[in-house]
Design a protein around this motif. Sequence first.
Motif, short mmCIF file in Angstrom:
data_model
loop_
_atom_site.label_atom_id
_atom_site.label_comp_id
_atom_site.label_asym_id
_atom_site.label_seq_id
_atom_site.Cartn_x
_atom_site.Cartn_y
_atom_site.Cartn_z
N PRO A 96 0.81 -1.21 0.00
CA PRO A 96 0.00 0.00 0.00
C PRO A 96 0.85 1.27 0.00
CG PRO A 96 -0.86 -1.56 1.60
CD PRO A 96 0.44 -2.12 1.11
N VAL A 97 0.42 2.22 -0.84
CA VAL A 97 1.02 3.56 -0.85
C VAL A 97 -0.07 4.52 -0.38
CG1 VAL A 97 2.70 2.98 -2.64
CG2 VAL A 97 0.50 3.93 -3.32
N SER A 98 0.29 5.46 0.50
CA SER A 98 -0.74 6.29 1.12
C SER A 98 -0.21 7.69 1.41
CB SER A 98 -1.21 5.63 2.43
OG SER A 98 -0.13 5.41 3.32
N ALA A 99 -1.15 8.65 1.47
CA ALA A 99 -0.77 10.05 1.70
C ALA A 99 -2.01 10.83 2.10
CB ALA A 99 -0.16 10.65 0.43
N VAL A 100 -1.78 11.97 2.78
CA VAL A 100 -2.90 12.80 3.22
C VAL A 100 -2.67 14.27 2.87
CG1 VAL A 100 -2.00 13.14 5.57
CG2 VAL A 100 -4.47 13.28 5.17
N CYS A 101 -3.75 14.96 2.53
CA CYS A 101 -3.81 16.41 2.29
C CYS A 101 -2.96 16.82 1.07
CB CYS A 101 -3.43 17.16 3.56
SG CYS A 101 -3.99 18.87 3.56
N HIS A 102 -1.83 17.52 1.27
CA HIS A 102 -0.93 17.80 0.15
C HIS A 102 -0.02 16.61 -0.15
CE1 HIS A 102 -2.03 22.01 1.08
NE2 HIS A 102 -1.77 22.23 -0.20
N GLY A 103 -0.01 15.63 0.74
CA GLY A 103 0.85 14.46 0.55
C GLY A 103 0.65 13.76 -0.79
N PRO A 104 -0.60 13.64 -1.29
CA PRO A 104 -0.78 12.94 -2.56
C PRO A 104 -0.07 13.60 -3.75
CG PRO A 104 -2.84 12.93 -1.34
CD PRO A 104 -1.90 13.83 -0.59
N CYS A 105 0.49 14.79 -3.55
CA CYS A 105 1.32 15.38 -4.62
C CYS A 105 2.47 14.46 -5.00
CB CYS A 105 1.85 16.75 -4.22
SG CYS A 105 3.18 16.74 -2.98
N VAL A 106 2.86 13.57 -4.08
CA VAL A 106 3.99 12.67 -4.35
C VAL A 106 3.67 11.67 -5.45
CG1 VAL A 106 4.85 12.90 -2.00
CG2 VAL A 106 3.36 10.95 -2.57
N PHE A 107 2.38 11.48 -5.76
CA PHE A 107 1.98 10.49 -6.76
C PHE A 107 1.86 11.05 -8.17
CE2 PHE A 107 -0.43 8.75 -2.91
CZ PHE A 107 0.58 7.86 -2.56
N VAL A 108 1.79 12.39 -8.30
CA VAL A 108 1.38 12.95 -9.60
C VAL A 108 2.41 12.71 -10.71
CG1 VAL A 108 -0.14 14.67 -8.55
CG2 VAL A 108 2.20 15.32 -9.15
N ASN A 109 3.69 12.54 -10.36
CA ASN A 109 4.72 12.32 -11.36
C ASN A 109 5.23 10.89 -11.41
OD1 ASN A 109 4.92 15.08 -12.34
ND2 ASN A 109 5.77 15.56 -10.32
N VAL A 110 4.53 9.99 -10.70
CA VAL A 110 4.95 8.59 -10.67
C VAL A 110 4.25 7.82 -11.79
CG1 VAL A 110 5.10 6.49 -9.27
CG2 VAL A 110 5.23 8.73 -8.17
N THR A 111 5.02 6.98 -12.48
CA THR A 111 4.44 6.14 -13.54
C THR A 111 4.53 4.67 -13.15
OG1 THR A 111 6.57 6.06 -14.68
CG2 THR A 111 5.01 7.77 -15.38
N SER A 112 3.69 3.88 -13.79
CA SER A 112 3.82 2.42 -13.72
C SER A 112 4.96 1.99 -14.64
CB SER A 112 2.51 1.77 -14.18
OG SER A 112 1.47 2.12 -13.30
N PRO A 113 5.41 0.74 -14.55
CA PRO A 113 6.51 0.29 -15.42
C PRO A 113 6.24 0.51 -16.91
CG PRO A 113 6.16 -1.30 -13.67
CD PRO A 113 5.06 -0.29 -13.54
N SER A 114 4.97 0.49 -17.32
CA SER A 114 4.65 0.69 -18.74
C SER A 114 4.75 2.15 -19.17
CB SER A 114 3.24 0.19 -19.02
OG SER A 114 2.30 1.04 -18.37
N GLY A 115 4.89 3.06 -18.17
CA GLY A 115 4.99 4.48 -18.50
C GLY A 115 3.69 5.26 -18.32
N THR A 116 2.59 4.57 -18.04
CA THR A 116 1.33 5.28 -17.77
C THR A 116 1.36 5.83 -16.35
OG1 THR A 116 0.26 3.26 -16.97
CG2 THR A 116 0.00 3.77 -19.31
N PRO A 117 0.60 6.91 -16.07
CA PRO A 117 0.57 7.42 -14.70
C PRO A 117 0.14 6.34 -13.72
CG PRO A 117 -0.46 8.99 -16.20
CD PRO A 117 -0.22 7.74 -16.99
N LEU A 118 0.83 6.29 -12.57
CA LEU A 118 0.50 5.29 -11.55
C LEU A 118 -0.96 5.36 -11.16
CD1 LEU A 118 1.92 3.17 -9.59
CD2 LEU A 118 1.75 4.97 -7.87
N LEU A 119 -1.49 6.60 -11.10
CA LEU A 119 -2.86 6.80 -10.63
C LEU A 119 -3.91 6.61 -11.73
CD1 LEU A 119 -2.43 9.99 -8.39
CD2 LEU A 119 -2.52 7.59 -7.64
#
Length: 235
Positions: free
Chosen positions: A129-152
Amino acid sequence: MAPKVLVVLTSQDTIPANNHPTGWYLPEFAHPWEVLHRKVDLVIASPNGGAAPLDPSSVKAFENDPVSSKFVKEQESLWKNTEKLSDFLPRVGEFDAIFYVGGHGPMFDLATDPTSIALIQAFAVAKKPVSAVCHGPCVFVNVTSPSGTPLLASAAVTGFSNAEEDQVNMSSLMPFMLEDELQRASGGHYVKATDPWAEKVVVSQIAELGGTVITGQNPASATGVGKALLAALGL
């Protein structure tokens, strides 16, 4: 043996546009810690290691919140002696989940931090599990899956809303609007509470990888994120 969770705090101590103090936001660490610490081993990290800056405005705003005031008085060692985030890249196997505390600070360092992005990818690929609160979810916006699509991609997700940012008069000082970026990264699956500042916790699946992503919208959502993380860990 208790599950082990990596908790990540910002190292950013000022808002670049006006030099005002910032950092991580007190109740967003205090409340999840209160939920988690008896059942989970928590290891605290930050990009720079050492002391991670606590936003002084959050101490003032939550001085009448018993959980936050007790935490700030009794648990200072947690954020004064953080470990360096890069030390954990080879150690993902030791942990069962990762959690990011919010505050305005993460918008300026963790959102684009290559080590953080690599860590989140590693946790997600391992279906932890990956988790974040409030402004914390900003950490996910630039993360991709191995295929290159956005993680989210296709995942329901929440985080600090544009209306909330406007109400604290911080929109013009931010590098981006979190709601907008979460909308983009999720392909339009950002959700929020009916009213600003109300609790909103979202548990969703990472479409490509099958792991869990847990997000909370604002300080009121911090306890709920902690509880959702416990549930995701089977506790």
